[in-house]
Enzyme design. Structure first.
Site, short mmCIF file in Angstrom:
data_model
loop_
_atom_site.label_atom_id
_atom_site.label_comp_id
_atom_site.label_asym_id
_atom_site.label_seq_id
_atom_site.Cartn_x
_atom_site.Cartn_y
_atom_site.Cartn_z
CB THR A 96 -0.88 0.02 1.27
OG1 THR A 96 -1.65 -1.18 1.31
CG2 THR A 96 -1.81 1.23 1.25
CE LYS A 171 -4.93 -1.47 1.85
NZ LYS A 171 -5.69 -2.38 2.70
CE LYS A 246 1.32 2.27 4.67
NZ LYS A 246 1.60 1.13 3.80
P1 NAD Z 1 5.89 -5.80 7.21
O1 NAD Z 1 6.65 -4.63 7.72
O2 NAD Z 1 5.55 -6.93 8.12
O3 NAD Z 1 6.67 -6.43 5.93
C1 NAD Z 1 7.38 -5.68 5.00
C2 NAD Z 1 8.70 -6.40 4.73
O4 NAD Z 1 9.43 -5.69 3.70
C3 NAD Z 1 9.62 -6.45 5.95
O5 NAD Z 1 9.89 -7.82 6.29
C4 NAD Z 1 10.88 -5.70 5.51
O6 NAD Z 1 12.07 -6.25 6.02
C5 NAD Z 1 10.80 -5.85 3.99
N1 NAD Z 1 11.60 -4.87 3.26
C6 NAD Z 1 11.62 -3.52 3.41
N2 NAD Z 1 12.50 -2.97 2.54
C7 NAD Z 1 13.03 -4.00 1.83
C8 NAD Z 1 13.99 -4.07 0.81
N3 NAD Z 1 14.59 -2.97 0.34
N4 NAD Z 1 14.30 -5.28 0.32
C9 NAD Z 1 13.72 -6.41 0.80
N5 NAD Z 1 12.80 -6.40 1.77
C10 NAD Z 1 12.46 -5.21 2.29
O7 NAD Z 1 4.56 -5.18 6.57
P2 NAD Z 1 3.22 -5.99 6.16
O8 NAD Z 1 2.26 -5.97 7.28
O9 NAD Z 1 3.60 -7.27 5.51
O10 NAD Z 1 2.64 -4.97 5.07
C11 NAD Z 1 3.19 -4.86 3.78
C12 NAD Z 1 2.32 -3.90 2.97
O11 NAD Z 1 0.98 -4.41 2.93
C13 NAD Z 1 2.22 -2.50 3.60
O12 NAD Z 1 2.21 -1.55 2.58
C14 NAD Z 1 0.88 -2.54 4.34
O13 NAD Z 1 0.30 -1.26 4.47
C15 NAD Z 1 0.07 -3.44 3.43
N6 NAD Z 1 -1.02 -4.16 4.11
C16 NAD Z 1 -0.85 -4.67 5.37
C17 NAD Z 1 -1.91 -5.32 5.98
C18 NAD Z 1 -1.77 -5.91 7.37
O14 NAD Z 1 -2.80 -6.26 7.97
N7 NAD Z 1 -0.58 -6.04 7.90
C19 NAD Z 1 -3.14 -5.46 5.31
C20 NAD Z 1 -3.27 -4.97 4.00
C21 NAD Z 1 -2.19 -4.30 3.42
#
Ligand code: NAD
Length: 297
Positions: A96, A171, A246
């Site tokens: 997102t 979204k 965010k």
């Molecule tokens: P998270 O922080 O658990 O996972 C993100 C991952 O990306 C982390 O493990 C981090 O180490 C990795 N990362 C960051 N920079 C990187 C790079 N340069 N190279 C490789 N890996 C890298 O976040 P999440 O909860 O999995 O959410 C991910 C996305 O999905 C976000 O944009 C969030 O808003 C969206 N989202 C989350 C949810 C939820 O319930 N958690 C629901 C819908 C959407």
């Protein structure tokens, strides 16, 4: 079966990739966090040392990263996806992120001859695990159709939204409504309690009345009412306040760019900011109820 490159194996990317592996695909995953990599390996992902190894020769590359800045770095960086993937590889960003970053990724990908779609998801960690996410996909029609085939094992609903960045637009607007609903649910729940209503009786009424919402049914901020709610678990995060802040911030930025007054959304963002200032940014966003019942100022 396809070879899939995946970057970002966190709370969402981990279980999403497990569902792709279950469906018979080979997933080559990369994340900067060794803990996330280990969890994904347990789900059947083949871990690789960097972006280049994840994307080379893949049929499709997915990214599931926290914010626009991370997505820009992963796609546009010197050692990034666009530098190393073949142009025949379909690119799907499910993070997102802000509209401006999504537009920049579409443009840069198109300039280099890639097909790229923005495909954020709704449904949370539980939906990621169950393979029941809703995907909203923006981009050129053929690319959206091709992405749909790869997305199926992770989704219950796959909805094309139109051209570039419209997936992110859907979204962002959805989450604006979600967080306003959450704040209204917290206020209703606390007031109901102070007026002498039993928490379960009030929930039973609101959930079949006009006060109903997804936030009420899934994230009810009073413990002991809704099984899936973080309130049962001392607000251990299902969706952190940081991420909620965010997302609502993305709506506020988009509103600024379009001259749209988001008075209620802006107020809810301030509530999340207060939680973050109290050091609670890593806790679940439904903790907003503590600003209503007075246990946090
Ligand atoms: P998270 O922080 O658990 O996972 C993100 C991952 O990306 C982390 O493990 C981090 O180490 C990795 N990362 C960051 N920079 C990187 C790079 N340069 N190279 C490789 N890996 C890298 O976040 P999440 O909860 O999995 O959410 C991910 C996305 O999905 C976000 O944009 C969030 O808003 C969206 N989202 C989350 C949810 C939820 O319930 N958690 C629901 C819908 C959407």
């Amino acid at each position: 079966m396809a070879t899939i490159g995946w970057i970002g194996l966190g709370n969402m990317g981990g279980p999403m990739t497990a569902n792709l592996v279950q469906a018979g695909h080979t997933v080559r995953g990369f994340d900067l966090n060794p803990g996330a990599v280990a969890a994904a390996e347990a789900g059947g992902v083949t871990s690789v040392a960097g972006i280049e190894d994840a994307v080379k020769g893949a049929d499709v590359v997915f990214t599931m990263l926290p914010k626009g800045e991370h997505a820009r770095a992963v796609y546009l960086g010197e050692d990034g996806v666009l530098a190393h993937a073949d142009t025949s590889t379909l690119l799907v960003d499910s993070s997102t992120i802000d509209i401006e970053s999504a537009a920049a990724l579409h443009e840069a990908a198109a300039e280099k001859g890639f097909r790229f779609v923005d495909a954020p998801v709704s449904g949370g960690i539980s939906g990621a695990k169950a393979g029941t996410l809703t995907f909203m996909i923006g981009g050129e029609e053929g690319a959206v159709k091709d992405a749909t085939a790869f997305i199926e094992p992770m989704a219950r609903n796959i909805i094309p939204t139109g051209g570039a960045t419209t997936g992110q637009a859907a979204k962002i607007c959805n989450n604006l409504m979600l967080f306003i609903n959450l704040a209204s649910t917290a206020e209703g729940a606390v007031l109901a309690d102070r007026l002498g209503l039993d928490k379960q009786v009030f929930w039973d009424i609101a959930s079949v009345s006009s006060g109903d919402s997804w936030a009420l049914r899934t994230w009810y901020p009073v413990p002991g009412v809704v099984e899936t709610a973080a309130s049962n678990n001392d607000f251990a995060p299902t969706f952190t306040t940081e991420l909620a802040n965010k997302d609502i911030g993305l709506a506020i930025a988009a509103a600024r760019d379009t001259g749209t007054p988001l008075e209620i959304g802006t107020h809810v963002q301030q509530l999340f900011q207060r939680l973050i200032d109290e050091g609670e940014g890593g806790k679940d966003c439904s903790m907003i109820i503590k600003l209503v019942d007075g246990s946090l100022q």
